[in-house]
Design an enzyme around this catalytic site. Sequence first.
Site, PDB file in Angstrom:
ATOM      1  N   CYS A  87     -29.051  -9.114 -59.919  1.00  0.00           N
ATOM      2  CA  CYS A  87     -29.341  -7.990 -59.217  1.00  0.00           C
ATOM      3  C   CYS A  87     -28.213  -7.524 -58.445  1.00  0.00           C
ATOM      4  CB  CYS A  87     -30.446  -8.325 -57.947  1.00  0.00           C
ATOM      5  SG  CYS A  87     -32.029  -9.006 -58.759  1.00  0.00           S
TER       6      CYS A  87
ATOM      7  N   CYS B  91     -26.861 -13.021 -56.565  1.00  0.00           N
ATOM      8  CA  CYS B  91     -28.027 -12.943 -56.879  1.00  0.00           C
ATOM      9  C   CYS B  91     -28.076 -14.269 -57.856  1.00  0.00           C
ATOM     10  CB  CYS B  91     -28.436 -11.896 -57.773  1.00  0.00           C
ATOM     11  SG  CYS B  91     -30.165 -12.064 -58.778  1.00  0.00           S
TER      12      CYS B  91
ATOM     13  N   CYS C 174     -30.687 -14.075 -61.331  1.00  0.00           N
ATOM     14  CA  CYS C 174     -30.163 -13.168 -62.361  1.00  0.00           C
ATOM     15  C   CYS C 174     -29.116 -12.396 -62.114  1.00  0.00           C
ATOM     16  CB  CYS C 174     -31.393 -12.054 -62.930  1.00  0.00           C
ATOM     17  SG  CYS C 174     -32.240 -11.131 -61.574  1.00  0.00           S
TER      18      CYS C 174
END
Lengths: 98, 212, 102
Positions: free
Chosen positions: B122, B117, B120
Site C-alpha cells: 500500500c 506496508c 502488501c
Amino acid sequence: MGGLPAGAVEPSEHDYALWEKRVDALMMLLSRKDRRLLTVDELRRNIESLGPEAYDEMTYYERWIYAITQTLIQRGVITVDELGRKIEAVKTREAQRA
Amino acid sequence: MSHDQDHDHAHVHRFPPRPDQDDTLTYYRAMETAVRELLIDKGVITADDVRRQVEDMDGRNAGRGAKMVARAWLDLAYKQRMLANGSKAAEEIGLDVGPLKLVVVENTSSVHNVIVCTLCSCYPRMLLGLPPDWYKSRNYRSRMVREPRAVLAEFGTVIPPDVAIRVHDSTADMRYLVVPKRPTGTENWSEAELARLVTRDSMIGVALANEV
Amino acid sequence: MPDAVAHRFQIGDRVKVREAYPIGHVRTPYYVRGKCGVIERVCGAFPNPEELAYAREGRPAQPLYRVRFLQRELWTDYAGQPVDVVEVEIYQHWLEAEGPQP
C-alpha cells in the site's frame, strides 16, 4: 512478514515495462466502482495463496497478473479453457512475428 | 506519452526497465496479453481504457505530493486542514486521491514519521506515482517495523535518539504521506522553489527534504 | 454508512489485539496479535476485507482504528529508543478492551 529477520534494503528501482503498467491498469480498471469485477482483497488473497517459494521466485507484476487471472476465473468472468487457448494464440502470434 | 501534469520534472527519476521484460514473451507476459484481449473481446474493457489508464499513471509522480508539502510549509492554515483531512486538502489544490483516505503526518523536532506496508505494498500512488522496488521488498517490509533506526541509517538517514520514530504500517484503508521538516535557509522561497526540495523518499520518510 | 457496526472504542482507549490465527485473508499483522496499544484515531467504517477477499459484500462495515503500539511492547529486545512507536490500522472485531497500563 512484519518483524521477520531479513537482509539489508537494496535501494533498487526500475522503470516499469509497458506490460507491467498494463497489469497495473487492468487491476485499476477491473476494481473500479462501475465494474467491481474484483476487489484488491481478492487479489491479495490469491497472491498470499502462492506460498513463500513461488512468491520469492516471481516478480511483483507476475504475482499481480497471476492473481488477477485467478480472480477472474473464480468470478466466472473468464474460463480456464478460454485462457489456455488465448495464451497459445498469443505465443503463436509472437513466434510468427519474430 | 508521459505528460507531467504538474509541470515539474525535478522529481522524476528515470531508471532502466528490467532487461528481460518487454522483449521476451515470458509465461506471465503472455498471460497479461491473453487476459487483456479476452476482456476486450468480451466487452468488459476497451483497448482505449487500458491505454488511457497507463497514461494517467505515467502522469503521476512525486511532484504532486511535493506540491502539497510546499503549500503546507507556506500556509499554516492549509497544513492544519491537511493534517485533519488529507484527502480533502489534496482535492482543495486539484489533486485527485481516489476513494482511499489520505492521512498526512508531520515530522517535527520531536517526531520522525516513516511509512511501510508489511502486508502488501500500500502506497500513496495518487500523490507519489508507482512505488520503488525497495518499498515492495521483503527486506524493507520485514525490518522497518522491527528496527526502523537501522533501516533508516541504511538510507543515510540518522535520527537523533531524542527524536521519536513513528512507523506507520499501512495495513488497511488509509494511505499515508509524510510532511518532512522544512529546510533552514528557505525563508522567502516560493511554493515552486520549495517543492523542488521535497523528494519522494522524504515523503515516505526514509529521507529528509533536500538541504539548500 | 448506515449498515455499519457501532463504534466501541474512542481515542485514548487502551486495547488488546486478539491472538487468533484463522486461515484466509486477514489484515491484522501477526506481530501485533496479542499485543496492547492505544487508540490513536477513529478512521471510519469499511467493508470487512476478510469477506471482500471472497467476493462477498463485507457488510455490515467494520469500524477501523489506528492503534499506537510502543515498540518495546512489540519486541522485548527492541534496539531503538523507548519513545519509538508503530501505528497500525486494525478493524474493531480484532480488538478487545484492556484495562489501564499497570
